[in-house]
Write a protein that holds these residues in place. Structure first.
Motif, PDB file in Angstrom:
ATOM      1  N   LEU A 294      21.126  28.263  95.846  1.00  0.00           N
ATOM      2  CA  LEU A 294      22.113  27.965  96.914  1.00  0.00           C
ATOM      3  C   LEU A 294      21.636  26.560  97.865  1.00  0.00           C
ATOM      4  N   ALA A 295      20.491  27.083  98.468  1.00  0.00           N
ATOM      5  CA  ALA A 295      19.898  26.145  99.336  1.00  0.00           C
ATOM      6  C   ALA A 295      19.850  24.569  98.632  1.00  0.00           C
ATOM      7  N   ALA A 296      19.302  24.819  97.519  1.00  0.00           N
ATOM      8  CA  ALA A 296      18.994  23.499  96.636  1.00  0.00           C
ATOM      9  C   ALA A 296      20.581  22.791  96.356  1.00  0.00           C
ATOM     10  N   ARG A 297      21.318  23.744  95.928  1.00  0.00           N
ATOM     11  CA  ARG A 297      22.617  23.260  96.014  1.00  0.00           C
ATOM     12  C   ARG A 297      23.258  22.342  96.987  1.00  0.00           C
TER      13      ARG A 297
ATOM     14  N   LEU B 103      24.934  38.825  96.463  1.00  0.00           N
ATOM     15  CA  LEU B 103      25.481  37.710  96.516  1.00  0.00           C
ATOM     16  C   LEU B 103      26.311  37.351  97.769  1.00  0.00           C
ATOM     17  N   ALA B 104      26.906  38.201  98.360  1.00  0.00           N
ATOM     18  CA  ALA B 104      27.363  37.889  99.758  1.00  0.00           C
ATOM     19  C   ALA B 104      26.339  37.605 100.747  1.00  0.00           C
ATOM     20  N   GLY B 105      25.249  38.444 100.880  1.00  0.00           N
ATOM     21  CA  GLY B 105      24.283  38.194 101.658  1.00  0.00           C
ATOM     22  C   GLY B 105      23.678  36.489 101.643  1.00  0.00           C
ATOM     23  N   ALA B 106      23.319  36.062 100.253  1.00  0.00           N
ATOM     24  CA  ALA B 106      22.782  35.079 100.193  1.00  0.00           C
ATOM     25  C   ALA B 106      23.967  33.857 100.548  1.00  0.00           C
ATOM     26  N   ALA B 107      25.172  34.263  99.990  1.00  0.00           N
ATOM     27  CA  ALA B 107      26.183  33.156 100.656  1.00  0.00           C
ATOM     28  C   ALA B 107      26.012  32.829 102.140  1.00  0.00           C
ATOM     29  N   ILE B 108      26.170  34.045 102.947  1.00  0.00           N
ATOM     30  CA  ILE B 108      26.220  34.095 104.077  1.00  0.00           C
ATOM     31  C   ILE B 108      24.877  33.379 104.904  1.00  0.00           C
ATOM     32  N   ALA B 109      23.864  33.796 104.186  1.00  0.00           N
ATOM     33  CA  ALA B 109      22.385  33.159 104.535  1.00  0.00           C
ATOM     34  C   ALA B 109      22.124  31.512 104.327  1.00  0.00           C
ATOM     35  N   GLY B 110      23.209  31.000 103.434  1.00  0.00           N
ATOM     36  CA  GLY B 110      23.005  29.916 102.881  1.00  0.00           C
ATOM     37  C   GLY B 110      24.048  28.787 103.686  1.00  0.00           C
TER      38      GLY B 110
ATOM     39  N   ALA C   6      25.454  49.114 109.566  1.00  0.00           N
ATOM     40  CA  ALA C   6      25.123  47.559 110.337  1.00  0.00           C
ATOM     41  C   ALA C   6      23.776  47.291 109.624  1.00  0.00           C
ATOM     42  N   ARG C   7      23.776  46.106 109.222  1.00  0.00           N
ATOM     43  CA  ARG C   7      22.605  45.178 108.785  1.00  0.00           C
ATOM     44  C   ARG C   7      22.630  43.806 109.179  1.00  0.00           C
ATOM     45  N   VAL C   8      21.421  43.183 109.586  1.00  0.00           N
ATOM     46  CA  VAL C   8      21.523  41.746 109.936  1.00  0.00           C
ATOM     47  C   VAL C   8      21.360  41.001 108.697  1.00  0.00           C
ATOM     48  N   ILE C   9      22.204  40.174 108.540  1.00  0.00           N
ATOM     49  CA  ILE C   9      22.290  39.241 107.216  1.00  0.00           C
ATOM     50  C   ILE C   9      21.605  38.042 107.172  1.00  0.00           C
ATOM     51  N   THR C  10      21.742  37.290 108.452  1.00  0.00           N
ATOM     52  CA  THR C  10      20.962  36.236 108.608  1.00  0.00           C
ATOM     53  C   THR C  10      20.947  35.698 110.232  1.00  0.00           C
ATOM     54  N   GLY C  11      20.175  34.808 110.599  1.00  0.00           N
ATOM     55  CA  GLY C  11      20.293  34.562 111.996  1.00  0.00           C
ATOM     56  C   GLY C  11      18.691  34.446 112.311  1.00  0.00           C
TER      57      GLY C  11
END
Length: 928
Positions: A569-572, A618-625, A753-758
């Motif tokens: 996703l980062a590359a896209r 997938l959701a985690g990667a989308a949020i992190a991206g 709860a889980r930290v997804i990104t940040g």
């Protein structure tokens, strides 16, 4: 290795007397070089005239041809304006001569030959253009421009198109050019005067290259590839050209821009212009409709040039005729157009390079790529020899036996052997290419399809997907195959109705039908989906582009994991220069992977538990991206985040790492401004509004309905104080609230709860605090009271949709997950999953092993039913309406033999789980 040592082949003089005259003009040459000169002159009167005219220069150039060309180019760059036209013609003779001899002797391969010819064309265009622009500036006709601007083309650029753009010029090519100017370098009031000067400069450049004088010409120039050339000036503003391509551009113009390259003038401006055209040239979805467009272009060229009919070598056009160079170029460019929007690696200009890249990426079989490459090189060699014979821009093979003998001698071949090879190669190219381009005739409708419901089929012509003649023609070819596949399903009319729903939802048909025509295996997949999962089929009708992923990558490979998803996703996103386009790219990317998970689950390639984890990945990667992109966009205006920054916390099913096909996302944003009072950007904000608005920007990025739809639905109600609290919570406030004010149900929610990104440091602190809080807040009386109250409130507020509702009801998912949260909180353990929660309850003596087994069994079955239900329909599960395909999927996933047995099993396990919960909620654990 010198020129002499690299000679590998020599032409045989067709006219020995002509060859001897040329040999005599260069006395003292090594015999092998002398034979090369004699052979060339003895076959081509044109080459003979060049040899006699440039004998002195040629003799010195033989020592090191590359160095001789470098010196030639350097001298031309220093030539005074009054000598430039003459110098360019002299230079063209010398480049043509040394290149022709190096080609004939096999000293330079095809790419080096065409490369040197193209390099000279680039130089000639650049020098001629700058001379013309300098004259306009000197006369004051380009307002605001000075002599210093000549070096960058004074805002004007020449785009090399076709063979010149691809560095593939042939021996006697004309050159296709598009001339543009950058209107942003001009004051508004100067536009019209400057445009007139640019047009004049274009005509002067073209005349300097094109006009035939006593010294010959440089290059024949063609300016007709520009937009709407019949009515537009020979030099256009970039903005006008861009507007044309966006609104009126055609497929042949898209194909032409595959090879486009700035070659003269303001190269940087030209590169910028080509970047703006990327969305026009390279479509975001696989573009199989380009196949039919290219096929129609081929037919139009054949009809216009009168090139149809059987293959006859006499007068055959090696470029445009049957099996010729253009066929190979069309094949390559069409495949590049199909997939180049998704795969930037395919965006190469050269034909040979394009074939190699297409094979490397799996779009063309390796054998076909190698075959076409070999034929392309041979065709170009024949083309060069034909043009060298008379210095004519021709692609026609000789019409007479004598001329064929001359051509064969020129190529050092026997005439009969050469004729046979040309014919064999042309035929093989034609057969291979024709099979790719020519749509097959529609087969007769299978007999079995006659049993399908004709009333359903009869309404298809009224659907939006079939409103254009082109869509109708493609679908007409597809229809028998589709009906045949539907007829072969276990329940044909049920599958037909499901396909009808897909077709009715398609907003347009040309691209999708072209995709199916080029990839018939997708029809099988579609029939499978529509017969099993109507919700997925409805999604497909609105997002048919996700089919691209099936044929454009490793669709059926193993799951790559969240880290690989984030990198992709980062590359896209990095490839998109515009924020909104990047958000749309994220949405397309998410749809493709979401579809992949669903298809894998549907086809039994993965089970419910793994599919749930994949949806969460997938959701985690989308949020992190998306988060860093939103942060960067926000920071441009308001500065970098004050203090340490923020984290995005996933709650509920996202935090637990188990989502289904229809899950929304529960999120909380926590920030730590530290001692910072505000940001430091152009428009600084105090810390609290900064993070509140940043959070809102993130929610918008995820939920806004854009051209590609939404990324996810988001629920922020689990933040402190729910909808009444601030949309972003400060780290000190979060800690204080959780320790002193939070309800027990909020501590229960925090177990998942889980930290997804940040910000990594803050993420570690949040997790450490969560673990500590769970250890401290598990007072049994409070926890059991809260769970009992929540269970009662949910039961009174939300009635289950029926016996098949796996989420709501006694002993169903919501209650089971709540019990697991209670188990984790009572045990003071940081685990997030349900199984660990039940195990924690056993460990503290709250649940027995039998209780845990009953709860786990109910949870496993409810989860599988829910996963299937959310994939196959967006409505409550009703077995009598799900169809045979959906029922078979449900039974396979749950391991039951029939729906009645499954319903009984679901009710039994839920009842047992409810009884276990009822008993557990009135007893205290024995201890942690």
């Amino acid at each position: 290795m010198n020129f002499l040592d690299r000679l590998t082949r020599l032409p045989r003089p067709f006219d020995p007397a002509e060859g001897e005259e040329a040999r005599d003009a260069l006395p003292g040459l090594d015999p092998k070089l002398s034979d090369l000169v004699a052979g060339a002159a003895g076959c081509s009167p044109f080459l003979k005239s060049l040899i006699l005219q440039e004998a002195a220069w040629l003799e010195g150039a033989f020592d090191d041809p590359e160095a001789a060309l470098v010196a030639l180019f350097g001298a031309l760059k220093e030539a005074p304006a009054e000598r430039l036209a003459s110098g360019l013609r002299e230079g063209k003779r010398r480049v043509a001569l040394i290149t022709g001899l190096a080609d004939l002797g096999g000293v330079w391969p095809l790419e080096e030959v065409t490369g040197h010819l193209t390099d000279y064309a680039d130089l000639a265009c650049d020098l001629a253009l700058k001379a013309a622009l300098a004259a306009e500036i000197k006369r004051g006709k380009l307002p605001g421009m000075t002599e210093a601007d000549v070096a960058t083309g004074a805002g004007m650029v020449v785009l090399a198109m076709g063979k010149m753009g691809a560095h593939e010029l042939n021996y006697s090519s004309d050159i296709d050019l598009i001339c543009l100017f950058d209107e942003t370098r001009l004051a508004r009031e100067d536009f019209h005067e400057a445009r007139t000067a640019y047009v004049r400069a274009t005509r002067k450049m073209s005349a300097m290259l094109n006009d035939r004088t006593a010294e010959g010409y440089v290059f024949r120039t063609d300016l007709r590839l520009r937009p709407d050339s019949g009515v537009t000036p020979v030099c256009m503003a970039m903005a006008a050209a861009e507007a044309y391509y966006e609104s009126l551009g055609r497929t042949w113009e898209r194909a032409a821009y595959i090879k486009a390259r700035p070659c003269a003038g303001d190269i940087a401006a030209g590169e910028r212009f080509l970047r703006t055209l990327k969305p026009f040239v390279w479509r975001k979805h696989l573009d199989f409709a380009a196949i039919e467009d290219a096929h129609n272009m081929r037919l139009a060229i054949r009809e216009h040039k009168g090139l149809g009919g059987a293959l006859c070598l006499e007068g055959h056009n090696m470029k445009l005729g049957r099996g010729g160079i253009r066929e190979i170029e069309f094949f390559t460019q069409t495949r590049q157009l199909i997939a180049g929007g998704r795969d930037a690696d395919l965006r190469v200009r050269g034909t040979v390079a394009g074939l190699a890249r297409l094979a490397e990426k799996g779009w063309v079989p390796q054998a076909a790529s190698e075959t076409l490459t070999g034929h392309y090189r041979f065709h170009r060699e024949v083309e060069h020899r034909v043009q060298m014979l008379r210095d004519a821009q021709t692609h026609l093979l000789p019409n007479s036996a004598e001329e064929f003998d001359r051509l064969a001698a020129f190529m050092g071949r026997d005439t009969a052997e050469l004729r046979a090879e040309i014919k064999a190669r042309l035929t093989e190219v034609h057969d291979l290419i024709e099979g790719f381009f020519r749509p097959e005739e529609a087969p007769e409708t299978p007999e079995a399809a006659e049993a399908l419901n004709g009333d359903v089929i009869a309404r298809w012509p009224s659907y939006p997907a079939l409103r254009s003649d082109r869509a109708v023609q493609i679908f007409k070819r597809l229809k028998p195959d589709i009906l045949g596949r539907l007829a072969r399903t276990a329940h044909p009319n049920e599958a037909l109705v499901a396909f009808d729903g897909f077709l009715a939802g398609l907003p347009a048909g040309v691209q999708v039908f072209s995709l199916f025509e080029a990839n018939p295996q997708l029809i099988d997949l579609l029939v499978d989906i529509v017969g099993t999962a109507p919700a997925l089929a409805a999604h497909l009708s609105r997002n048919a582009g996700v089919f691209d992923a099936v044929i454009a990558g490793d669709f059926f490979a193993d799951w790559p994991g969240r880290a690989a998803l984030e990198a992709e996703l980062a590359a896209r996103l990095a490839a998109e220069s515009d924020y909104e386009r990047a958000l749309d790219a994220a949405r397309r990317w998410r749809k493709e992977w979401h579809f992949r998970i669903g298809v894998h689950h549907l086809r039994g390639l993965t089970r419910a538990d793994r599919a749930a984890a994949q949806y969460a990945d997938l959701a985690g990667a989308a949020i992190a991206g998306v988060w860093p992109m939103v942060l960067a966009q926000f920071a441009e205006k308001h500065g970098t985040p004050p203090g340490r920054g923020a984290v995005v916390l996933g709650m509920g099913s996202l935090g637990a790492g188990r989502l289904n096909a229809g899950s929304d996302l529960d999120l909380i944003v926590i920030y730590d401004a530290g001692e910072a009072e505000s940001s430091d950007g152009r428009r600084p904000l105090a810390a609290r509004p900064y993070y509140a608005r940043l959070t809102q920007a993130m929610i918008t990025a995820l939920t806004a309905p854009m051209a590609e739809g939404r990324l996810y639905e988001v629920d922020m109600r689990l933040r402190p104080s729910g909808n009444q609290g601030p949309v972003a919570t400060s780290w000190p406030s979060f800690q204080s609230y959780q320790q002193e004010e939070a309800w027990t149900w909020e501590h229960l929610a925090l177990t998942r709860a889980r930290v997804i990104t940040g910000e990594p440091g803050l993420a570690q602190d949040v997790e450490a605090f969560r673990e500590r809080l769970i250890r401290e807040k598990g007072a049994p009386e409070a926890v059991l009271e809260a769970v009992a109250e929540m269970r009662a409130r949910v039961a009174s507020a939300k009635a289950p949709a029926g016996p098949w509702d796996a989420k709501l009801g006694a002993g169903r998912l919501l209650e089971l997950e709540l019990m697991a949260q209670a188990g984790n909180l009572l045990a003071g353990q940081a685990a997030r999953d349900v199984v660990s929660g039940f195990a924690g309850g056993v460990a503290i003596g709250w649940l027995s092993d039998g209780d845990s087994a009953a709860l786990n069994a109910a949870y496993a079955l409810c989860w599988r039913v829910q996963m299937v239900a959310r994939l196959i329909s967006d409505k409550p599960l009703e077995p009598e309406r799900m169809g045979e395909g959906g029922a078979a999927f449900l039974l396979r996933e749950t391991g039951q033999e029939g729906l009645a047995m499954l319903q009984e099993r679901l009710e039994t396990l839920s009842r047992e789980a409810s009884e276990v919960m009822g008993a557990a909620l009135v007893r205290l654990p024995k201890g942690r």
